[in-house]
Design a protein around this motif. Structure first.
Motif, mmCIF file in Angstrom:
data_model
loop_
_atom_site.group_PDB
_atom_site.id
_atom_site.type_symbol
_atom_site.label_atom_id
_atom_site.label_comp_id
_atom_site.label_asym_id
_atom_site.label_seq_id
_atom_site.Cartn_x
_atom_site.Cartn_y
_atom_site.Cartn_z
ATOM 1 N N PHE A 32 0.805 -1.226 0.000
ATOM 2 C CA PHE A 32 0.000 0.000 0.000
ATOM 3 C C PHE A 32 0.835 1.273 0.000
ATOM 4 O O PHE A 32 1.703 1.455 0.857
ATOM 5 C CB PHE A 32 -0.883 0.054 1.249
ATOM 6 C CG PHE A 32 -2.038 -0.903 1.224
ATOM 7 C CD1 PHE A 32 -2.884 -0.965 0.115
ATOM 8 C CD2 PHE A 32 -2.289 -1.719 2.307
ATOM 9 C CE1 PHE A 32 -3.956 -1.840 0.097
ATOM 10 C CE2 PHE A 32 -3.359 -2.598 2.300
ATOM 11 C CZ PHE A 32 -4.186 -2.660 1.195
ATOM 12 N N VAL A 33 0.515 2.164 -0.926
ATOM 13 C CA VAL A 33 0.926 3.561 -0.794
ATOM 14 C C VAL A 33 -0.249 4.273 -0.119
ATOM 15 O O VAL A 33 -1.331 3.709 0.010
ATOM 16 C CB VAL A 33 1.246 4.221 -2.158
ATOM 17 C CG1 VAL A 33 2.317 3.438 -2.888
ATOM 18 C CG2 VAL A 33 0.005 4.348 -3.023
ATOM 19 N N CYS A 34 -0.036 5.490 0.315
ATOM 20 C CA CYS A 34 -1.085 6.175 1.079
ATOM 21 C C CYS A 34 -1.439 7.519 0.441
ATOM 22 O O CYS A 34 -0.602 8.426 0.367
ATOM 23 C CB CYS A 34 -0.595 6.398 2.511
ATOM 24 S SG CYS A 34 -1.804 7.206 3.559
ATOM 25 N N LEU A 35 -2.683 7.620 -0.053
ATOM 26 C CA LEU A 35 -3.186 8.885 -0.581
ATOM 27 C C LEU A 35 -3.960 9.591 0.541
ATOM 28 O O LEU A 35 -4.464 8.935 1.448
ATOM 29 C CB LEU A 35 -4.122 8.640 -1.765
ATOM 30 C CG LEU A 35 -3.738 7.541 -2.753
ATOM 31 C CD1 LEU A 35 -4.777 7.445 -3.876
ATOM 32 C CD2 LEU A 35 -2.362 7.788 -3.348
ATOM 33 N N THR A 36 -4.040 10.902 0.466
ATOM 34 C CA THR A 36 -4.833 11.631 1.470
ATOM 35 C C THR A 36 -5.884 12.493 0.779
ATOM 36 O O THR A 36 -5.780 12.778 -0.422
ATOM 37 C CB THR A 36 -3.951 12.573 2.322
ATOM 38 O OG1 THR A 36 -3.422 13.593 1.466
ATOM 39 C CG2 THR A 36 -2.830 11.835 3.005
ATOM 40 N N GLY A 37 -6.844 12.941 1.579
ATOM 41 C CA GLY A 37 -7.912 13.785 1.052
ATOM 42 C C GLY A 37 -7.400 15.128 0.560
ATOM 43 O O GLY A 37 -8.070 15.803 -0.237
ATOM 44 N N SER A 38 -6.236 15.557 1.029
ATOM 45 C CA SER A 38 -5.695 16.852 0.571
ATOM 46 C C SER A 38 -4.664 16.669 -0.535
ATOM 47 O O SER A 38 -4.112 17.629 -1.028
ATOM 48 C CB SER A 38 -5.030 17.567 1.749
ATOM 49 O OG SER A 38 -3.960 16.773 2.246
#
Ligand SMILES: Cc1cc2nc3c(=O)[nH]c(=O)nc-3n(C[C@H](O)[C@H](O)[C@H](O)COP(=O)(O)OP(=O)(O)OC[C@H]3O[C@@H](n4cnc5c(N)ncnc54)[C@H](O)[C@@H]3O)c2cc1C
Length: 451
Positions: free
Chosen positions: A358-364
């Protein structure tokens, strides 16, 4: 703990079947936390962010620090990535960054990315970590004529915004630079970044942090985190840790409720990798892709690839939207198919290891390093998107400075807590829809080579 994906993705009892793990002597297993302990700072997650924070806290600031890791150091993305120590960290265009934090803030973030690469190089040298795998530089390969025009625009933007000079190669120059793959129309060469053995770096960091005095507990998932009389109580299956301050550095392996604040603010997305058997020099020449530089293409759903020092070839791309064993097998087939389409001369070359993470995307669409709002003593560092080798490393060190209460400048882009995704329950279907849209924007892949 509530997780977004199916359970096999979080099974820390098994290491991923990665080439990195297979090509290193097995590192020592850190024992679990058993019983009751106190410490000044507890770090949750022993990836680059958590380990860099622990190293800086113990080594630079003389802090009593303990790291709790659900698996073993480097079990998460830090031990299974593509090893591109390169620029990146956000999923925003230069212009979007400028409009969010101003031209000065954009320069600060760019400077952070460069410093992050230097930081990793310095750590490898200082702690004698044998992880470096190749020369400086990174290549972006245009997958279409339109994308090549985009690279020309990118070069001009890098010059005007940051005063950086990159090299542009038209399609006709790719052969002599050993950059031939199916459909590549030109390239941009960034004179920064270098490849590493990612797990060797993670293990080297763990050793360095322990030498500096940090305690690392493996097989110690934090299953509850609660404020208690000005401290934080962290519970694991066999132990309890009471810490005055806590850093959450769980990134793409975060749970939805630890702490509750993080729920809905991250979107883990799978990236999948294959590594081939060793290629002969003749096989490399037959494809015409011989560069020792790290490379990726301009597709929205990008492919990243590089030769490894022992002659193998590594190829990565987005993974699937499910993490069951069956879905993983389907993802591996898709990776092989796209590998063969881009490098048809190697279509028959077998893969010796395949894995995903997993890579991690954020809402911003930007990372976060800072204190969790409304939770004194609780800090977080996460959201490196597709590029965390360098940014998570420096981000972890910056988090350590904040935790130690020292004057620490975190770039403005990283200071804003990510907002929650709209309709967080629909993040996975939204990601699937986004893949479809991005795939359409990329256009068709080159045809599959005849078998
Ligand atoms: C396949 C793949 C390829 C990639 N390629 C690249 C690349 O080439 N270049 C690049 O820059 N970036 C790349 N990335 C991204 C990069 O690997 C990550 O951004 C980076 O490793 C993040 O580090 P981290 O410390 O924040 O998180 P991680 O390394 O994911 O560490 C988080 C840790 O937290 C632990 N954890 C989670 N919950 C708990 C809990 N409750 N209790 C205790 N421990 C817990 C997990 O077990 C995990 O070990 C890639 C990622 C993947 C998956």
């Amino acid at each position: 703990m509530r997780r977004l994906y199916e359970a096999p993705a979080y099974d820390t009892a098994r290491w991923p079947t990665s080439h990195w793990r297979a090509s290193l002597p097995a590192p020592p297993e850190r024992p679990p936390l058993r019983g009751f302990f106190r410490c000044e700072v507890a770090v949750i997650g022993a990836g680059y962010a958590g380990l860099n924070a622990a190293l800086a806290l113990a080594g630079r600031h003389g802090t009593d620090v303990a790291v709790l890791e659900a698996g073993q150091p480097g079990w998460g993305a830090s031990g299974r990535n593509g090893g591109f120590c390169c620029l990146g960290g956000a999923r925003l265009s230069h212009r979007q960054i400028v409009s969010r934090v101003g031209a000065g803030g954009a320069r600060d973030f760019r400077d952070f990315q460069h410093r992050a690469i230097e930081h990793v190089a310095e750590l490898l040298a200082e702690h004698d970590i044998d992880a470096r795998q190749g020369p400086v530089g990174e290549v972006v390969l245009a997958h279409s004529r339109r994308a090549y025009a985009g690279l020309l625009a990118e070069a001009a933007e890098l010059k005007s915004l940051y005063g950086e000079t990159v090299e542009i190669l038209p399609g006709a120059a790719l052969a002599e630079r050993g950059l031939l793959g199916q459909g590549f129309c030109g390239a941009l060469l960034e004179p920064v970044g270098f490849p590493i053995q990612p797990l060797a770096y993670a293990e080297g960091l763990a050793r360095a942090a322990e030498t500096a005095g940090a305690r690392i507990f493996g097989a110690s998932p934090v299953i509850a985190l609660a404020a208690e009389g000005g401290s934080w109580r962290l519970s694991t299956p066999e132990g309890t840790l009471l810490a005055r301050r806590v850093l959450v550095a769980t990134n793409g392996y975060s749970s939805e409720d630890l702490p509750a604040w993080i729920g809905g603010r991250t979107l883990p997305a799978q990236s999948a990798v294959l590594v081939t058997r060793k290629l002969t020099a003749a096989e490399k020449r037959a494809q015409g892709f011989t560069t020792p530089l790290m490379s990726y293409d301009t597709r929205e759903l990008l492919h990243y690839f590089r030769h490894l020092p022992d002659g193998r070839f590594m190829f990565g791309m987005r993974g699937g939207s499910r993490t069951t064993a069956e879905a993983e097998r389907a993802t591996a087939l898709r990776v092989r198919d796209e590998f063969a389409r881009l490098f048809p001369a190697w279509a028959g070359v077998e893969a010796t290891s395949e894995w995903s993470g997993f890579v991690c995307l954020t809402g911003s669409r930007a990372p976060f390093v800072g204190q969790v709002p409304g939770a004194p003593g609780l800090f977080a560092a996460f959201g490196w998107h597709g590029n965390g080798v360098a940014p998570a490393s420096l981000g972890g060190q910056l988090a350590a400075g904040l935790i130690a209460g020292l004057p620490t400048t975190v770039p403005a882009l990283l200071r804003r807590p990510p907002r929650r995704f709209p309709m967080p329950a629909l993040r996975r279907p939204m990601l699937r829809a986004l893949y479809v849209l991005r795939g359409m924007a990329d256009g068709p892949l080159p045809p599959a080579p005849p078998r």
